[in-house]
Write a protein that holds these residues in place. Structure first.
Motif, PDB file in Angstrom:
ATOM      1  N   ARG A  96       0.812  -1.227   0.000  1.00  0.00           N
ATOM      2  CA  ARG A  96       0.000   0.000   0.000  1.00  0.00           C
ATOM      3  C   ARG A  96       0.843   1.274   0.000  1.00  0.00           C
TER       4      ARG A  96
ATOM      5  N   ALA B 104       1.138   2.661  -3.533  1.00  0.00           N
ATOM      6  CA  ALA B 104      -0.189   3.033  -4.015  1.00  0.00           C
ATOM      7  C   ALA B 104      -0.659   4.328  -3.363  1.00  0.00           C
ATOM      8  N   GLU B 105      -0.358   4.518  -2.077  1.00  0.00           N
ATOM      9  CA  GLU B 105      -0.749   5.751  -1.390  1.00  0.00           C
ATOM     10  C   GLU B 105       0.034   6.949  -1.918  1.00  0.00           C
ATOM     11  N   GLU B 106       1.285   6.758  -2.254  1.00  0.00           N
ATOM     12  CA  GLU B 106       2.135   7.865  -2.704  1.00  0.00           C
ATOM     13  C   GLU B 106       1.902   8.232  -4.170  1.00  0.00           C
TER      14      GLU B 106
ATOM     15  N   GLY C 120      -0.641   6.799  -6.209  1.00  0.00           N
ATOM     16  CA  GLY C 120      -1.980   6.472  -6.690  1.00  0.00           C
ATOM     17  C   GLY C 120      -1.976   5.077  -7.283  1.00  0.00           C
ATOM     18  N   ARG C 121      -3.098   4.393  -7.165  1.00  0.00           N
ATOM     19  CA  ARG C 121      -3.163   3.016  -7.679  1.00  0.00           C
ATOM     20  C   ARG C 121      -2.820   2.932  -9.160  1.00  0.00           C
TER      21      ARG C 121
ATOM     22  N   GLY D 225      -0.825   4.767 -10.747  1.00  0.00           N
ATOM     23  CA  GLY D 225       0.564   5.123 -10.975  1.00  0.00           C
ATOM     24  C   GLY D 225       1.559   4.041 -10.597  1.00  0.00           C
TER      25      GLY D 225
END
Length: 172
Positions: free
Chosen positions: A44, A47-49, A51-52, A54
């Motif tokens: 995660r 994904a948090e940094e 975006g999913r 990206g």
């Protein structure tokens, strides 16, 4: 006397940063949760940094037979890599080719002898490429005019470095 100050190439600075983080991180503790890589990067986190959308995750069909290092395969499947960053861009194909495969249809530069087990992971800048050793999971820096040079890092260190740099440059 005129003294000219030269600054190191940004690519070399990036390579040194990745290598330094690999040394600082040290080996991950052994145990049932150990990933076999230098840094434990939760899926995660990227994904948090970024975006999913990206983060590029790979499937087994994307891996060449030369990628036998299971911790690296697992990391690329479960965590992935940012597909575009100021320092690094994942190879534009959806599959990860070996160097031999990547240059099969175009005039090839002088390929290293181990080109069949070196996987083209992505580009740092032209002409620098980031390679993945399919057997060990190690990262190498390569230009068509040179022999691949080890970065003393693995895929987890690259992902952590990209996460760290993105966070440092994109937050107030």
């Amino acid at each position: 006397m005129n003294a000219t100050i030269t600054r190191p190439d940004p690519l070399l600075r990036g390579g040194r940063l990745i290598s330094t983080l690999a040394l600082v991180a040290g080996p991950e503790p052994a145990g049932p949760a150990a990933s076999g890589l230098a840094v434990s990067v939760p899926p995660r986190l990227l994904a948090e940094e970024f975006g999913r959308a990206g983060v590029m995750r790979f499937e087994d069909v994307d891996f060449p037979a030369a990628l036998t290092h299971e911790p690296t395969r697992r990391f690329l499947r479960e965590t992935g890599l940012p597909d575009e960053h100021a320092l690094f861009r994942v190879h534009p194909d959806s599959v990860l080719p070996t160097l031999t495969e990547a240059y099969a249809d175009e005039p090839a530069p002088h390929l290293p002898a181990e080109a069949d087990r070196l996987i083209l992971l992505g580009h740092l800048d032209r002409p620098h490429r980031l390679l993945l050793d399919g057997d060990s999971g190690g990262l190498l820096l390569w230009t068509p005019a040179t022999h691949p040079r080890p970065l003393d890092a693995d895929i987890s260190t690259l992902a952590f470095t990209l996460w760290l740099l993105h966070g440092c440059t994109n937050r107030p």
